[in-house]
Design a protein around this motif. Structure first.
Motif, PDB file in Angstrom:
ATOM      1  N   GLU A   1      -7.655   4.309   0.349  1.00  0.00           N
ATOM      2  CA  GLU A   1      -6.795   3.760  -0.690  1.00  0.00           C
ATOM      3  C   GLU A   1      -5.304   3.937  -0.401  1.00  0.00           C
ATOM      4  N   LEU A   2      -4.977   4.733   0.610  1.00  0.00           N
ATOM      5  CA  LEU A   2      -3.586   5.012   0.966  1.00  0.00           C
ATOM      6  C   LEU A   2      -3.380   4.815   2.460  1.00  0.00           C
ATOM      7  N   GLU A   3      -2.150   4.544   2.835  1.00  0.00           N
ATOM      8  CA  GLU A   3      -1.798   4.574   4.254  1.00  0.00           C
ATOM      9  C   GLU A   3      -1.410   6.020   4.550  1.00  0.00           C
ATOM     10  N   LEU A   4      -2.222   6.690   5.356  1.00  0.00           N
ATOM     11  CA  LEU A   4      -2.116   8.140   5.510  1.00  0.00           C
ATOM     12  C   LEU A   4      -1.651   8.515   6.914  1.00  0.00           C
TER      13      LEU A   4
ATOM     14  N   TRP B   1       0.784  13.864   5.041  1.00  0.00           N
ATOM     15  CA  TRP B   1       0.053  15.118   4.833  1.00  0.00           C
ATOM     16  C   TRP B   1       0.426  16.056   5.972  1.00  0.00           C
TER      17      TRP B   1
ATOM     18  N   LEU C   1      -9.267   9.676   1.294  1.00  0.00           N
ATOM     19  CA  LEU C   1      -7.943   9.281   0.804  1.00  0.00           C
ATOM     20  C   LEU C   1      -7.399   8.065   1.541  1.00  0.00           C
ATOM     21  N   SER C   2      -7.695   7.971   2.828  1.00  0.00           N
ATOM     22  CA  SER C   2      -7.127   6.892   3.640  1.00  0.00           C
ATOM     23  C   SER C   2      -7.702   5.523   3.294  1.00  0.00           C
TER      24      SER C   2
ATOM     25  N   MET D   1       0.844  -1.186   0.000  1.00  0.00           N
ATOM     26  CA  MET D   1       0.000   0.000   0.000  1.00  0.00           C
ATOM     27  C   MET D   1       0.885   1.244   0.000  1.00  0.00           C
ATOM     28  N   THR D   2       0.487   2.238  -0.720  1.00  0.00           N
ATOM     29  CA  THR D   2       1.221   3.492  -0.826  1.00  0.00           C
ATOM     30  C   THR D   2       1.026   4.322   0.438  1.00  0.00           C
ATOM     31  N   LYS D   3       2.113   4.922   0.909  1.00  0.00           N
ATOM     32  CA  LYS D   3       2.043   5.783   2.095  1.00  0.00           C
ATOM     33  C   LYS D   3       2.047   7.243   1.664  1.00  0.00           C
ATOM     34  N   LEU D   4       1.289   8.053   2.407  1.00  0.00           N
ATOM     35  CA  LEU D   4       1.217   9.484   2.131  1.00  0.00           C
ATOM     36  C   LEU D   4       1.354  10.252   3.434  1.00  0.00           C
TER      37      LEU D   4
END
Length: 76
Positions: A25-28, A6, A22-23, A1-4
């Motif tokens: 689909e992403l690891e936020l 913010w 957003l969370s 999983m893609t991390k972001l």
């Protein structure tokens, strides 16, 4: 999983709602300075589906605060 990561000097329920989307689909991770919880703002804690790292920093100097830089590096 893609991390972001913010970075938000202030986090209110409008941004939190968007970040919840957003969370899915992403690891936020969110580095936040000020959580808006006063009158007219919905409580944030029970709605969040992402990790929030709170930093005690002044909003106008948020991007240059050593605390913010340190917490951001530690989150990565």
């Amino acid at each position: 999983m893609t991390k972001l990561l913010w970075i938000a000097p202030s986090l209110n329920f409008y941004k939190a709602r968007f970040l919840n989307l957003l969370s899915k689909e992403l690891e936020l991770f969110v580095v936040a300075g000020k959580l808006h919880t006063k009158d007219g703002h919905a409580p944030l804690d029970e709605q969040l589906q992402f990790k929030v790292i709170n930093v005690n920093a002044v909003e106008r100097q948020f991007s240059w605060s050593p605390r913010v830089i340190f917490k951001t590096v530690m989150a990565i």
